[in-house]
Write a protein that holds these residues in place. Sequence first.
Motif, PDB file in Angstrom:
ATOM      1  N   PRO A 139     -10.401   5.435  -1.925  1.00  0.00           N
ATOM      2  CA  PRO A 139     -10.799   4.409  -2.899  1.00  0.00           C
ATOM      3  C   PRO A 139     -11.805   4.919  -3.918  1.00  0.00           C
TER       4      PRO A 139
ATOM      5  N   GLN B 268      -4.044  -0.657  -3.960  1.00  0.00           N
ATOM      6  CA  GLN B 268      -4.915   0.410  -3.467  1.00  0.00           C
ATOM      7  C   GLN B 268      -5.692   0.010  -2.213  1.00  0.00           C
ATOM      8  N   LEU B 269      -5.859  -1.292  -2.033  1.00  0.00           N
ATOM      9  CA  LEU B 269      -6.618  -1.794  -0.890  1.00  0.00           C
ATOM     10  C   LEU B 269      -5.911  -3.008  -0.325  1.00  0.00           C
TER      11      LEU B 269
ATOM     12  N   LEU C 115       0.827  -1.209   0.000  1.00  0.00           N
ATOM     13  CA  LEU C 115       0.000   0.000   0.000  1.00  0.00           C
ATOM     14  C   LEU C 115       0.860   1.257   0.000  1.00  0.00           C
TER      15      LEU C 115
ATOM     16  N   TRP D 108      -6.420   1.365   3.541  1.00  0.00           N
ATOM     17  CA  TRP D 108      -6.112   2.142   2.348  1.00  0.00           C
ATOM     18  C   TRP D 108      -5.442   3.433   2.780  1.00  0.00           C
ATOM     19  N   ARG D 109      -4.661   3.993   1.894  1.00  0.00           N
ATOM     20  CA  ARG D 109      -3.901   5.193   2.230  1.00  0.00           C
ATOM     21  C   ARG D 109      -4.813   6.405   2.362  1.00  0.00           C
TER      22      ARG D 109
ATOM     23  N   THR E  94     -12.895  -0.028  -6.001  1.00  0.00           N
ATOM     24  CA  THR E  94     -12.162  -0.323  -4.770  1.00  0.00           C
ATOM     25  C   THR E  94     -13.077  -0.213  -3.560  1.00  0.00           C
TER      26      THR E  94
END
Length: 305
Positions: free
Chosen positions: A282, A149-150, A143, A276-277, A286
């Motif tokens: 998302p 992304q997840l 990540l 997630w960042r 996502t």
Amino acid sequence: MANPGTPTLDQLRIFLAVVDEGSFNGAARKLNRAVSVISYGIVNLEAQLGVSLFEREGSKKPRLTEAGQAVLSEARAIANDVDGLRAKVRGLLEGLEPEVALAVDVLIPSHRVAAILRDFQFAFPTVALRLHVEALGAIAALLLDGTAQLGIGGPVIVDDPSFERASAGTVELIPVAAPTHALAQMEKPMSGAARNYIQLVLTDRSPLTQGRDFGVMSSRSWRLADLGAKHALLLEGIGWGNMPREMVQADLDRGRLVELHLPDHRGGVYGLSALWRRDQPPGPATRWLLDRFVEWDRGAARPSV
């Protein structure tokens, strides 16, 4: 040597409509056009390709020639590709990601992931998926470097301030060994008995948790980066170790593995979080995956330890 021309997409769609509907009249109704337009489109397509696509004599119902049969699959593939292209661009215009990269913890039962991804395929047929299966801190590493992304990971990385998170269920871990292993043959293992035998430990390939031990009791341990290899070594009686109950239930039922009732190590619940960042919220696809993993948590009964 004959050099065929380039047919238009409209001509190919007319050709496919005649084949699918079984008549020029049926194709006209399907495409909401005059029969003369359908006939003209087929004539032009045949002129472009330099071959006859339909038999003209002996039947009122259009029958494909040998050349028509050969062209059919290619024409259908082209039409499907264009439909797929339009669907993908429509999704992009609506903010849909062209690809989603998902990183999941190796301890998550594969049937749980597969069920969610099966539904994802139907919900987002134009979105490509990249699946990474890793352990411990490697989920966070993917990540952080933008590879995924997840992530659906365990508690060892959940406190990182770089992430937003949501609960995504649990996995019950239990200590097991082969029935021939000394610990399995003890009626009542004494406290500390497991320290005298090789413990098979899943190790981390990420620098984020490098050098840290999780659930290691024995002074003798083998470190493995692959859960499948750990499972195989357990079956061979080489050592003991923790495994997700769902993954080894069939082995327990068949007597190939035995659950160890160690007084000082009874297993436990491995909590999962969707991560997630913060700086990369998302997108629609996502978010759909994120919601499904969270819903699994709400719908599944939590195992007792």
